[in-house]
Design a protein around this motif. Structure first.
Motif, mmCIF file in Angstrom:
data_model
loop_
_atom_site.group_PDB
_atom_site.id
_atom_site.type_symbol
_atom_site.label_atom_id
_atom_site.label_comp_id
_atom_site.label_asym_id
_atom_site.label_seq_id
_atom_site.Cartn_x
_atom_site.Cartn_y
_atom_site.Cartn_z
ATOM 1 N N LEU A 109 9.757 -2.067 -6.420
ATOM 2 C CA LEU A 109 9.421 -3.480 -6.297
ATOM 3 C C LEU A 109 8.945 -4.085 -7.616
ATOM 4 O O LEU A 109 9.190 -5.262 -7.899
ATOM 5 C CB LEU A 109 8.339 -3.660 -5.229
ATOM 6 C CG LEU A 109 8.764 -3.380 -3.787
ATOM 7 C CD1 LEU A 109 7.579 -3.516 -2.846
ATOM 8 C CD2 LEU A 109 9.883 -4.328 -3.363
ATOM 9 N N ALA A 110 8.266 -3.280 -8.444
ATOM 10 C CA ALA A 110 7.719 -3.788 -9.706
ATOM 11 C C ALA A 110 8.806 -4.199 -10.690
ATOM 12 O O ALA A 110 8.552 -4.972 -11.615
ATOM 13 C CB ALA A 110 6.818 -2.734 -10.343
ATOM 14 N N VAL A 111 10.017 -3.687 -10.491
ATOM 15 C CA VAL A 111 11.122 -4.026 -11.394
ATOM 16 C C VAL A 111 11.726 -5.385 -11.058
ATOM 17 O O VAL A 111 12.277 -6.063 -11.938
ATOM 18 C CB VAL A 111 12.204 -2.924 -11.318
ATOM 19 C CG1 VAL A 111 13.424 -3.282 -12.138
ATOM 20 C CG2 VAL A 111 11.639 -1.596 -11.790
ATOM 21 N N VAL A 112 11.622 -5.811 -9.809
ATOM 22 C CA VAL A 112 12.317 -7.013 -9.341
ATOM 23 C C VAL A 112 11.963 -8.274 -10.144
ATOM 24 O O VAL A 112 12.859 -9.055 -10.496
ATOM 25 C CB VAL A 112 12.064 -7.223 -7.831
ATOM 26 C CG1 VAL A 112 12.618 -8.552 -7.357
ATOM 27 C CG2 VAL A 112 12.679 -6.067 -7.038
ATOM 28 N N PRO A 113 10.685 -8.547 -10.472
ATOM 29 C CA PRO A 113 10.395 -9.774 -11.229
ATOM 30 C C PRO A 113 11.132 -9.872 -12.559
ATOM 31 O O PRO A 113 11.415 -10.987 -13.030
ATOM 32 C CB PRO A 113 8.873 -9.693 -11.451
ATOM 33 C CG PRO A 113 8.369 -8.870 -10.319
ATOM 34 C CD PRO A 113 9.443 -7.857 -10.070
ATOM 35 N N ALA A 114 11.472 -8.745 -13.176
ATOM 36 C CA ALA A 114 12.191 -8.793 -14.454
ATOM 37 C C ALA A 114 13.557 -9.436 -14.297
ATOM 38 O O ALA A 114 14.111 -9.973 -15.275
ATOM 39 C CB ALA A 114 12.335 -7.379 -15.024
ATOM 40 N N ALA A 115 14.120 -9.431 -13.090
ATOM 41 C CA ALA A 115 15.434 -10.034 -12.872
ATOM 42 C C ALA A 115 15.408 -11.546 -13.032
ATOM 43 O O ALA A 115 16.437 -12.167 -13.313
ATOM 44 C CB ALA A 115 15.941 -9.672 -11.475
ATOM 45 N N PHE A 116 14.243 -12.151 -12.864
ATOM 46 C CA PHE A 116 14.137 -13.618 -12.895
ATOM 47 C C PHE A 116 13.284 -14.118 -14.047
ATOM 48 O O PHE A 116 13.013 -15.314 -14.150
ATOM 49 C CB PHE A 116 13.530 -14.106 -11.575
ATOM 50 C CG PHE A 116 14.218 -13.558 -10.365
ATOM 51 C CD1 PHE A 116 15.433 -14.081 -9.939
ATOM 52 C CD2 PHE A 116 13.672 -12.489 -9.658
ATOM 53 C CE1 PHE A 116 16.081 -13.566 -8.823
ATOM 54 C CE2 PHE A 116 14.309 -11.963 -8.545
ATOM 55 C CZ PHE A 116 15.521 -12.510 -8.123
ATOM 56 N N ALA A 117 12.852 -13.219 -14.948
ATOM 57 C CA ALA A 117 11.925 -13.600 -16.027
ATOM 58 C C ALA A 117 12.681 -14.242 -17.188
ATOM 59 O O ALA A 117 13.657 -13.667 -17.681
ATOM 60 C CB ALA A 117 11.162 -12.375 -16.509
ATOM 61 N N PRO A 118 12.240 -15.429 -17.647
ATOM 62 C CA PRO A 118 12.854 -16.046 -18.826
ATOM 63 C C PRO A 118 12.518 -15.264 -20.093
ATOM 64 O O PRO A 118 11.545 -14.522 -20.147
ATOM 65 C CB PRO A 118 12.221 -17.446 -18.874
ATOM 66 C CG PRO A 118 11.561 -17.642 -17.552
ATOM 67 C CD PRO A 118 11.201 -16.272 -17.062
ATOM 68 N N MET A 119 13.335 -15.441 -21.111
ATOM 69 C CA MET A 119 13.135 -14.787 -22.410
ATOM 70 C C MET A 119 12.112 -15.563 -23.232
ATOM 71 O O MET A 119 12.062 -16.785 -23.136
ATOM 72 C CB MET A 119 14.461 -14.753 -23.178
ATOM 73 C CG MET A 119 15.511 -13.884 -22.559
ATOM 74 S SD MET A 119 15.207 -12.151 -22.911
ATOM 75 C CE MET A 119 16.614 -11.441 -22.047
ATOM 76 N N PRO A 120 11.454 -14.895 -24.189
ATOM 77 C CA PRO A 120 11.233 -13.443 -24.211
ATOM 78 C C PRO A 120 9.869 -13.070 -23.670
ATOM 79 O O PRO A 120 9.641 -11.935 -23.299
ATOM 80 C CB PRO A 120 11.342 -13.111 -25.698
ATOM 81 C CG PRO A 120 10.748 -14.305 -26.377
ATOM 82 C CD PRO A 120 11.088 -15.494 -25.500
ATOM 83 N N VAL A 121 8.930 -14.073 -23.611
ATOM 84 C CA VAL A 121 7.540 -13.750 -23.280
ATOM 85 C C VAL A 121 7.410 -13.269 -21.851
ATOM 86 O O VAL A 121 6.769 -12.237 -21.577
ATOM 87 C CB VAL A 121 6.627 -14.974 -23.529
ATOM 88 C CG1 VAL A 121 5.204 -14.665 -23.073
ATOM 89 C CG2 VAL A 121 6.651 -15.363 -25.000
ATOM 90 N N TRP A 122 8.030 -13.989 -20.919
ATOM 91 C CA TRP A 122 7.888 -13.618 -19.514
ATOM 92 C C TRP A 122 8.600 -12.298 -19.211
ATOM 93 O O TRP A 122 8.131 -11.516 -18.380
ATOM 94 C CB TRP A 122 8.401 -14.728 -18.608
ATOM 95 C CG TRP A 122 7.499 -15.915 -18.605
ATOM 96 C CD1 TRP A 122 7.711 -17.128 -19.192
ATOM 97 C CD2 TRP A 122 6.192 -15.981 -18.016
ATOM 98 N NE1 TRP A 122 6.630 -17.950 -19.013
ATOM 99 C CE2 TRP A 122 5.676 -17.281 -18.282
ATOM 100 C CE3 TRP A 122 5.393 -15.088 -17.294
ATOM 101 C CZ2 TRP A 122 4.423 -17.692 -17.863
ATOM 102 C CZ3 TRP A 122 4.142 -15.493 -16.857
ATOM 103 C CH2 TRP A 122 3.675 -16.787 -17.142
ATOM 104 N N LEU A 123 9.720 -12.060 -19.887
ATOM 105 C CA LEU A 123 10.384 -10.775 -19.707
ATOM 106 C C LEU A 123 9.509 -9.646 -20.236
ATOM 107 O O LEU A 123 9.406 -8.577 -19.615
ATOM 108 C CB LEU A 123 11.740 -10.768 -20.426
ATOM 109 C CG LEU A 123 12.534 -9.459 -20.306
ATOM 110 C CD1 LEU A 123 12.858 -9.154 -18.843
ATOM 111 C CD2 LEU A 123 13.814 -9.514 -21.132
ATOM 112 N N ALA A 124 8.860 -9.873 -21.365
ATOM 113 C CA ALA A 124 7.962 -8.853 -21.918
ATOM 114 C C ALA A 124 6.838 -8.540 -20.940
ATOM 115 O O ALA A 124 6.488 -7.372 -20.715
ATOM 116 C CB ALA A 124 7.397 -9.322 -23.255
#
Length: 420
Positions: free
Chosen positions: A288-303
């Motif tokens: 489940l912890a991986v799922v938010p990375a699918a919708f995170a904008p670059m680059p700060v939120w993805l980090a």
């Protein structure tokens, strides 16, 4: 437990030495993938797909050899079990830098088949050297050190291959592999407790029937190990694809380091706690912890998403390993830890191509979703199976109690017996 739990752990006899030896011995195993890839692409002038075949041959060798080598450790002890590995690895790595492509594929398979089982041996030894109350901390610290190994070793491998030569890098890997095996033989950490040999006995001296090793609980945990590896490799592939797709390939290094840092933080916190969720729950959280990375904008939120997805990594692996060593009989523990390594390899072998296939046909974000949902889904199914098995055992146990004769019946039978 508090922070002092780590100090108490490292003050146990020979435990600190085991961590140092294991860290050193794991370095060549963490370097080999990137070094072989660079050697095939640059020195042998082949493509990345062909480099993947060499790496795949090594992986298949590791998957086949791990349970077999673990069984040898169980039967013959550490030194006798790994001596053949050191001899074979010496020959393979002396020849490997000078082989053509097809011969290198065979050599990579043989090297994987006979790879010194330092990962499983270290965990097997921890289960013997560390009291049960401290094993959560012990396996958490082991997972943290593995993360650090895979952060540092590939960087060293790339520097050697690019700044010197891939031939030199392969030679260093070979020397480090053989030297690490010799170091492990010198340290010779215990893989069995100092109990007297012979068949297990009950308190009244009668032999105890051997338990089946691969029961439902243990099999479910092995599948959870595969699911965790699926999530990890899927996250890795998706992260690289996301950054390349956004035109930021230079960010790959520090993003992966940030992901590993999250795992280190999570592992240290996990080891300092007195309790934690069961391993299958942690495996589900990892997915489940991986799922938010699918919708995170670059680059700060993805980090940020990548760091958060790293937090459950080391705790999940530590919890799986700690539970496996408790479930496995000591005389078969090396084999079971070998099967754990094999299942992790299977998860990696399935996760990379499947998530890559999804990314090619949709988007990098879908790769994160695939990794998270498949890994988390397997964990949920495992929990359902585990609960069903335990419910069936409880029902069977209740029926056995009801069918057993009562004490009064036994007394009456003894009184009326002709022999009395």
């Amino acid at each position: 437990m508090t922070r002092s739990s780590y100090a108490a752990l490292l003050h146990l006899p020979s435990v600190a030495r085991l961590y140092v030896v294991a860290f050193v011995c794991r370095i060549p195993a963490a370097m080999i993938g990137v070094v072989l890839t660079l050697h095939v692409v640059t020195e042998l002038d082949r493509g990345y797909a062909q480099a993947g075949v060499v790496a795949g041959a090594s992986t298949i060798g590791v998957a086949i050899g791990a349970p077999w080598r673990g069984r040898l450790v169980d039967r013959f002890g550490l030194r006798r079990a790994i001596a053949p590995s050191i001899v074979v690895e010496s020959v393979v790595w002396v020849l490997a830098p000078h082989l053509d492509y097809h011969a290198l594929v065979v050599a990579a398979f043989v090297a994987g088949l006979f790879l010194v089982p330092v990962f499983s041996v270290a965990r097997q030894s921890l289960s013997v050297m560390v009291p049960l109350a401290q094993q959560r901390t012990a396996f958490a610290l082991d997972s943290v050190l593995v993360e650090l190994t895979f952060m540092l070793a590939p960087v060293v491998g790339v520097l050697l291959a690019t700044q010197v030569s891939t031939t030199a890098a392969l030679t260093v890997v070979g020397c480090a592999t053989v030297g690490g095996g010799g170091l492990l033989m010198w340290a010779n950490p215990p893989t069995r407790s100092h109990r007297s040999p012979g068949a297990a006995q009950s308190p009244d001296g009668r032999p105890v029937r051997k338990q089946r090793v691969f029961g439902a609980d243990l099999v479910v945990l092995l599948i959870a190990a595969a699911a965790a590896s699926f999530v990890l490799i899927g996250t890795d592939v998706s992260l690289v694809a996301s950054l390349n797709d956004a035109g930021r390939p230079g960010d790959v290094g520090w993003m992966i380091a940030l992901w590993a840092a999250g795992s280190v933080v999570g592992g240290l916190v996990h080891g300092a706690r007195t309790s934690s969720p069961p391993p299958l729950v942690l495996a589900g959280v990892l997915g489940l912890a991986v799922v938010p990375a699918a919708f995170a904008p670059m680059p700060v939120w993805l980090a940020l998403a990548v760091f958060v997805s790293g937090l459950p990594c080391a705790p999940t692996l530590a919890s799986i390993n700690a539970t496996l060593v408790r479930l496995a009989p000591e005389e078969r523990r090396g084999e079971v830890m070998g099967w754990s390594g094999t299942m992790s390899t299977v998860g990696t072998a399935l996760g990379a191509p499947l998530c890559g296939w999804v990314i090619d046909r949709t988007s990098p974000g879908a790769g994160f979703l695939t990794a998270g949902l498949v890994g988390g889904g397997v964990a949920v199914v495992g929990l359902v199976v585990q609960r069903a098995v335990r419910r069936r055992r409880a029902v069977a146990g209740s029926a056995a109690v009801q069918d057993a004769p009562t004490d009064d019946v036994l007394v009456d039978a003894e009184v009326s017996s002709p022999g009395r």
